[in-house]
Enzyme design. Structure first.
Site, PDB file in Angstrom:
ATOM      1  N   LYS A  50      81.684  38.870  73.054  1.00 18.12           N
ATOM      2  CA  LYS A  50      80.270  38.531  72.874  1.00 18.12           C
ATOM      3  C   LYS A  50      79.977  38.148  71.421  1.00 18.12           C
ATOM      4  O   LYS A  50      79.232  37.201  71.153  1.00 18.12           O
ATOM      5  CB  LYS A  50      79.393  39.709  73.298  1.00 18.12           C
ATOM      6  CG  LYS A  50      79.434  39.978  74.802  1.00 18.12           C
ATOM      7  CD  LYS A  50      78.831  41.324  75.159  1.00 18.12           C
ATOM      8  CE  LYS A  50      78.980  41.600  76.658  1.00 18.12           C
ATOM      9  NZ  LYS A  50      78.525  42.940  77.044  1.00 18.12           N
ATOM     10  N   GLN A  92      75.985  48.551  75.950  1.00 16.33           N
ATOM     11  CA  GLN A  92      77.267  48.317  76.614  1.00 16.33           C
ATOM     12  C   GLN A  92      77.599  49.469  77.561  1.00 16.33           C
ATOM     13  O   GLN A  92      77.568  50.631  77.184  1.00 16.33           O
ATOM     14  CB  GLN A  92      78.381  48.158  75.570  1.00 16.33           C
ATOM     15  CG  GLN A  92      79.716  47.748  76.132  1.00 16.33           C
ATOM     16  CD  GLN A  92      79.696  46.335  76.712  1.00 16.33           C
ATOM     17  OE1 GLN A  92      79.168  45.415  76.115  1.00 16.33           O
ATOM     18  NE2 GLN A  92      80.274  46.184  77.894  1.00 16.33           N
ATOM     19  N   ASP A 113      70.605  41.459  79.443  1.00 12.99           N
ATOM     20  CA  ASP A 113      71.572  41.746  80.513  1.00 12.99           C
ATOM     21  C   ASP A 113      70.943  41.555  81.891  1.00 12.99           C
ATOM     22  O   ASP A 113      71.638  41.404  82.887  1.00 12.99           O
ATOM     23  CB  ASP A 113      72.093  43.189  80.397  1.00 12.99           C
ATOM     24  CG  ASP A 113      73.444  43.254  79.706  1.00 12.99           C
ATOM     25  OD1 ASP A 113      74.166  42.237  79.726  1.00 12.99           O
ATOM     26  OD2 ASP A 113      73.790  44.319  79.161  1.00 12.99           O
TER      27      ASP A 113
END
Length: 274
Positions: A50, A92, A113
């Site tokens: 990322k 995460q 997300d």
């Protein structure tokens, strides 16, 4: 004849180049914060991917690496501060036990997300909002590889809230117009459904879930699985599927790069609105 591979890495590069052009016209670069709790090796690897993508696009990414003894209060406090200062926030996964509820502290417009209950609710209602990155990436992959799902029979194997369920919602929306069947571990005679698929998406996290005997000739197969084995990374479909399918996403290099590209896309969209 072997299936033609759908190059997710190449398509993701196209998307990144489009995003880079958008970012170059912005007054300030989009800001993305990634929060990691603990030292899970897979999480560290994903964050690196990322970070590299953000650098290529022109997004300012900040990595907040917290220890495993971080409390829910500390995590919520950090998210609260970031909500007012960045365009996108990722926590995460996986998180240590007891911290999952902190995810709901992310403001829906910063939830790049696409997992916040508000964003998932908007998806159910067919309204605009942040879409989960892997499902959005799969849909983009289909369109950009010449596989418009309109009027196609799409079978999804796997009902997670990260991939299977939201993907079924996106594909069945007006304007996309696929006919979707969602299968799972309790589906009896799953082969009979897979054999009917024009497009088969497999997202269960287990190697050899789908074999060549379970698919019809010429099917488009989207393999979402990423399984670490002694022989390296493999997907959820067996190697013999490529002899039957018309097109197939490789693992690695298929869906994975698309997920990261859509995360960057969500971040740029959020910054545009902010």
């Amino acid at each position: 004849m072997s299936a033609r591979l759908i190059d997710g890495k190449k398509i993701a590069e196209e998307i990144e180049n489009e995003l880079k052009a958008k970012v170059s016209k912005m007054d300030t670069p989009p800001k993305l914060s990634v929060i990691q709790v603990g030292d899970d090796p897979a999480s560290t690897s994903y964050i690196k991917a990322k970070s590299n993508a953000a650098k290529r696009v022109g997004i300012e990414l900040t990595h907040h690496h917290l220890s495993t003894d971080t409390t829910e209060s500390d995590l919520c406090s950090l998210i609260g501060r970031l909500n007012s200062s960045v365009d996108g926030i990722i926590v995460q996964l996986p998180l240590p036990k007891g911290l999952e509820s902190a995810l709901n502290e992310i403001e829906p417009e910063n939830d790049v997300d696409g997992f916040h209950p508000v964003n998932l609710g908007r998806l159910v209602q067919g309204k605009s909002g942040m879409k989960p990155c892997t499902p959005a990436g799969i849909v983009e992959l289909l369109y950009r590889s010449g596989n418009d799902p309109k009027e196609k029979k799409v079978v999804i194997v796997g009902r997670s809230t990260i991939v299977g369920k939201p993907l079924s919602l996106i594909l069945s929306q007006k304007g996309v117009d696929a006919t979707v069947t969602l299968c799972h571990s309790r589906t009896p005679n799953i082969q009979s459904f897979c054999k009917e698929a024009d497009i088969l998406v497999v997202a269960v996290g287990s190697p050899d879930t789908i074999t060549g005997a379970m698919v019809k000739p010429g099917v488009i197969v989207i393999d979402v699985g990423v399984n670490r084995t002694d022989s390296g990374l493999v997907g959820d479909v067996s190697s013999d599927v490529k002899e039957i399918a018309g097109q197939l996403t490789p693992v690695p290099g298929g869906v994975g790069p698309m997920t990261v590209a859509m995360l960057m896309s969500n971040t740029v969209d959020s910054a545009s609105k902010n």
